[in-house]
Enzyme design. Structure first.
Site, PDB file in Angstrom:
ATOM      1  N   GLU A  17       0.882  -1.183   0.000  1.00 22.79           N
ATOM      2  CA  GLU A  17       0.000   0.000   0.000  1.00 22.79           C
ATOM      3  C   GLU A  17       0.909   1.219   0.000  1.00 22.79           C
ATOM      4  O   GLU A  17       1.383   1.657   1.042  1.00 22.79           O
ATOM      5  CB  GLU A  17      -0.881   0.011   1.260  1.00 22.79           C
ATOM      6  N   CYS A  75      -2.358   9.244   2.199  1.00 24.36           N
ATOM      7  CA  CYS A  75      -2.050   8.613   0.910  1.00 24.36           C
ATOM      8  C   CYS A  75      -3.091   9.020  -0.120  1.00 24.36           C
ATOM      9  O   CYS A  75      -2.807   9.070  -1.313  1.00 24.36           O
ATOM     10  CB  CYS A  75      -1.983   7.107   1.052  1.00 24.36           C
TER      11      CYS A  75
HETATM   12  P1  NAD Z   1       8.042   5.151   4.754  1.00 25.01           P
HETATM   13  O1  NAD Z   1       8.157   4.365   3.502  1.00 25.01           O
HETATM   14  O2  NAD Z   1       9.133   6.080   5.096  1.00 25.01           O
HETATM   15  O3  NAD Z   1       7.872   4.165   6.010  1.00 25.01           O
HETATM   16  C1  NAD Z   1       6.786   3.262   6.069  1.00 25.01           C
HETATM   17  C2  NAD Z   1       7.175   2.067   6.930  1.00 25.01           C
HETATM   18  O4  NAD Z   1       8.191   1.312   6.270  1.00 25.01           O
HETATM   19  C3  NAD Z   1       7.754   2.446   8.286  1.00 25.01           C
HETATM   20  O5  NAD Z   1       7.307   1.522   9.253  1.00 25.01           O
HETATM   21  C4  NAD Z   1       9.245   2.312   8.061  1.00 25.01           C
HETATM   22  O6  NAD Z   1       9.942   2.094   9.249  1.00 25.01           O
HETATM   23  C5  NAD Z   1       9.289   1.099   7.136  1.00 25.01           C
HETATM   24  N1  NAD Z   1      10.497   0.981   6.303  1.00 25.01           N
HETATM   25  C6  NAD Z   1      11.257   1.969   5.808  1.00 25.01           C
HETATM   26  N2  NAD Z   1      12.263   1.439   5.069  1.00 25.01           N
HETATM   27  C7  NAD Z   1      12.101   0.094   5.090  1.00 25.01           C
HETATM   28  C8  NAD Z   1      12.807  -1.021   4.517  1.00 25.01           C
HETATM   29  N3  NAD Z   1      13.907  -0.829   3.788  1.00 25.01           N
HETATM   30  N4  NAD Z   1      12.357  -2.265   4.755  1.00 25.01           N
HETATM   31  C9  NAD Z   1      11.226  -2.458   5.489  1.00 25.01           C
HETATM   32  N5  NAD Z   1      10.543  -1.455   6.067  1.00 25.01           N
HETATM   33  C10 NAD Z   1      10.963  -0.198   5.862  1.00 25.01           C
HETATM   34  O7  NAD Z   1       6.628   5.940   4.665  1.00 25.01           O
HETATM   35  P2  NAD Z   1       6.033   7.001   5.670  1.00 25.01           P
HETATM   36  O8  NAD Z   1       6.756   8.286   5.495  1.00 25.01           O
HETATM   37  O9  NAD Z   1       5.893   6.430   7.034  1.00 25.01           O
HETATM   38  O10 NAD Z   1       4.541   7.147   5.106  1.00 25.01           O
HETATM   39  C11 NAD Z   1       4.191   7.986   4.046  1.00 25.01           C
HETATM   40  C12 NAD Z   1       4.020   7.202   2.762  1.00 25.01           C
HETATM   41  O11 NAD Z   1       3.091   6.140   2.959  1.00 25.01           O
HETATM   42  C13 NAD Z   1       3.429   8.030   1.635  1.00 25.01           C
HETATM   43  O12 NAD Z   1       4.077   7.697   0.443  1.00 25.01           O
HETATM   44  C14 NAD Z   1       1.972   7.586   1.598  1.00 25.01           C
HETATM   45  O13 NAD Z   1       1.334   7.785   0.368  1.00 25.01           O
HETATM   46  C15 NAD Z   1       2.118   6.146   1.927  1.00 25.01           C
HETATM   47  N6  NAD Z   1       0.867   5.580   2.433  1.00 25.01           N
HETATM   48  C16 NAD Z   1       0.181   4.740   1.611  1.00 25.01           C
HETATM   49  C17 NAD Z   1      -1.032   4.212   2.025  1.00 25.01           C
HETATM   50  C18 NAD Z   1      -1.816   3.323   1.123  1.00 25.01           C
HETATM   51  O14 NAD Z   1      -2.710   2.654   1.624  1.00 25.01           O
HETATM   52  N7  NAD Z   1      -1.546   3.255  -0.147  1.00 25.01           N
HETATM   53  C19 NAD Z   1      -1.521   4.512   3.299  1.00 25.01           C
HETATM   54  C20 NAD Z   1      -0.783   5.362   4.116  1.00 25.01           C
HETATM   55  C21 NAD Z   1       0.424   5.883   3.664  1.00 25.01           C
END
Ligand code: NAD
Length: 510
Positions: free
Chosen positions: A263, A297
């Site tokens: 997501e 998102c």
């Molecule tokens: P992010 O990608 O920085 O982090 C998300 C999660 O992934 C965190 O728990 C982080 O610790 C983990 N993470 C980071 N690097 C990783 C790796 N290499 N391996 C495994 N896990 C890792 O995102 P964010 O800043 O927390 O959230 C914002 C983003 O999330 C935006 O792009 C938004 O659009 C998206 N989002 C999407 C949805 C959806 O349903 N499509 C919903 C909410 C947020």
């Protein structure tokens, strides 16, 4: 403020790993400090989990799965029902913490907890409806059917902007399906997750739920996130976050043939037709663009406006934006709270700079606010910009309140702009023209996972499957039949006859 931390049983120093009721003692020399983007106040510290705690959590989850998968699904649903009730009782305090740790408005914080409650209710009903098909067999005296079996350990990686709801959308469904869940919350909002774990621990304890059915682990990306995505003992990873993260997680899981629900980022647009009802459209556009300070998102990032109404819409939006109250999101009079951190503020400023370099214009807002109430440097004024759809900056998801106005002349052109980005999460059209509406929803219309008519892009009901196409990752979670992703499909054939007809009519006389 102190009171809700107390009600949620958060300590000055918390542990970074839990197997349900029990918290594991993590290394106190590896601490993280969580402060609020609202006023910079200290919320709490966490001793980060490491490889040792990871192994313990995994081993406990493996054992728990052996027991949980054989519990009748409606009994698992009963645990989820009680979790929903605990969330109901603590909706305000958990909503306050979400608002204080993440920065969204109190109403949105409590709305997020309500979504958790709703998915609990949905999952309780689902626990009695995990049905399969019966399929006509081509062989005499045979019955063929499809059954759905629990999958195993589900890793749930969540983003900062929905610190608790994303877990519930996944965990409650997974739990009634007979899976056990390990939650890896965002490193930016882990205390909301720890508080949630504290709340559900009471239910787990009262019902003697085995340790390991609902676990939580938080620590460094390398130590925890990478480990869980590469772990063959975890057949499904549901990861919510940036497209950058999704590419890493998707690849790591694919290499071991693990399943993923991804997501990821959105770049959502509303098409505003000259035949739109503006009474409906304007509030939806403004809420979609500035709600959660542009950090959803499903935030509306692009407004594709018909040429004939473009100038008047721009003026109306500027007027509406001028009335927005920006400030402490726990004060219910404010519409817009802070961005999550100064890095997000910097990213927004860079995006506006790039927009100007690429030929665009900021027509309202965009500045970083300073002075009383804005000392954290995390508050910005939402921006309205003029742009073209093919500007590189418009093609990106900037996780901040920037709304790009894009002009169109024909509905075909509007739809091509709507689809002309790498992401494919949420889309909307405002029109009273039946032909435009149907075209938008047809095979040549929106290419997104969510397509709305006369409502905005932001938010979604839990009853539908939630997810998006292209670089949004293709995963679906929450309602509809998303539960099937959390189960193993098995095709079963039973021969109740006295001969064994072989497949393809082959004769094999012994
Ligand atoms: P992010 O990608 O920085 O982090 C998300 C999660 O992934 C965190 O728990 C982080 O610790 C983990 N993470 C980071 N690097 C990783 C790796 N290499 N391996 C495994 N896990 C890792 O995102 P964010 O800043 O927390 O959230 C914002 C983003 O999330 C935006 O792009 C938004 O659009 C998206 N989002 C999407 C949805 C959806 O349903 N499509 C919903 C909410 C947020």
């Amino acid at each position: 403020m102190q009171e809700f931390l107390h009600l949620l049983r958060l300590e000055p120093v918390n542990q970074g790993a839990s197997t349900g009721v029990n918290w594991l003692t993590c290394d106190s020399s590896k601490q993280t400090t969580i402060t609020s983007p609202v006023d910079g106040g200290l919320i709490g510290k966490i001793n980060k989990a490491g490889a040792k705690e990871y192994d313990q959590v995994l081993a406990t989850a493996e054992k728990a799965f052996q027991l949980w998968r054989v519990m009748p699904a409606p009994k698992r649903g009963e645990i989820v029902r009680q979790i929903g009730n605990v969330l109901r009782e603590n909706k305000r305090s958990l909503g306050q913490l979400v608002s204080y740790e993440m920065g969204k408005s109190l109403q949105e914080g409590m709305g997020e907890v309500q979504e958790m409650i709703d998915i609990c209710d949905f999952s309780v009903g689902l626990s009695r409806q995990l049905y399969g098909l019966t399929i006509a067999s081509e062989r005499p005296n045979h019955r063929m059917m499809e059954t759905w079996q629990p999958l195993g350990i589900v890793g749930v990686v969540t983003s900062f902007n929905f610190p608790v709801a994303v877990w519930a959308w996944n965990a409650m469904i997974a739990a009634v399906c007979g899976d056990v869940v390990i939650w890896k919350p965002s490193h930016k909002t882990p205390l909301s997750a720890i508080a949630t774990q504290n709340l559900i621990a009471d239910v787990l304890k009262e019902n003697n739920v085995p340790e390991g059915v609902f676990s939580l682990i938080t620590g460094d990306t390398r130590e925890i996130s990478e480990r869980i995505t590469q772990d063959h003992r975890v057949p499904l990873i549901s990861a919510t976050g940036s497209t950058r993260m999704g590419k890493i997680v998707g690849k790591a899981c694919a290499e071991r043939f693990g399943r993923t629900i991804l997501e990821l980022g959105g770049n959502n647009a509303i098409i505003l037709s000259q035949e739109a009802d503006l009474k409906l459209a304007l509030p939806a556009i403004v809420f979609g663009a500035v709600g959660t300070a542009g950090q959803r998102c499903t935030t509306t990032r692009r407004l594709i406006v018909h040429d004939s109404i473009y100038e008047s819409i721009r003026e109306k939006l500027v007027t509406a934006y001028s009335t927005l109250r920006i400030g402490n999101p726990l004060d219910e009079n404010n519409h817009v709270g802070p961005l999550i951190d100064k890095e997000a503020v910097h990213t927004m400023q860079e995006a506006l700079k790039k927009l100007k370099e690429q030929g665009g214009k900021v027509v309202f807002g965009g500045e970083v606010l300073s002075g009383k109430g804005y000392e954290t440097g995390t508050y910005v004024r939402p921006a309205i910009c003029e742009a073209k759809n093919d500007y590189p900056i418009v093609q990106e998801e900037t996780f901040a309140p920037i709304l790009y106005l894009i002009r169109y002349k024909t509905i075909d052109e509007a739809i091509s702009y709507q689809n002309g980005v790498a992401q494919g999460l949420s889309s909307a059209i405002f029109t009273n023209n039946m032909r435009e509406m149907e075209q938008f929803l047809s095979p040549v219309g929106s290419d997104c996972g969510i397509a709305n008519v006369n409502i905005g892009t932001s938010g979604a009901e839990i009853g539908g499957a939630f997810g998006g196409e292209k670089e949004t990752g293709g995963g679906h979670e929450s309602g509809s039949d998303s539960w099937k992703m959390y189960m193993r499909r098995q095709t079963v054939t039973i021969n109740y006859g006295s001969t064994v007809p072989l497949a393809q009519g082959i004769k094999f006389d012994l």
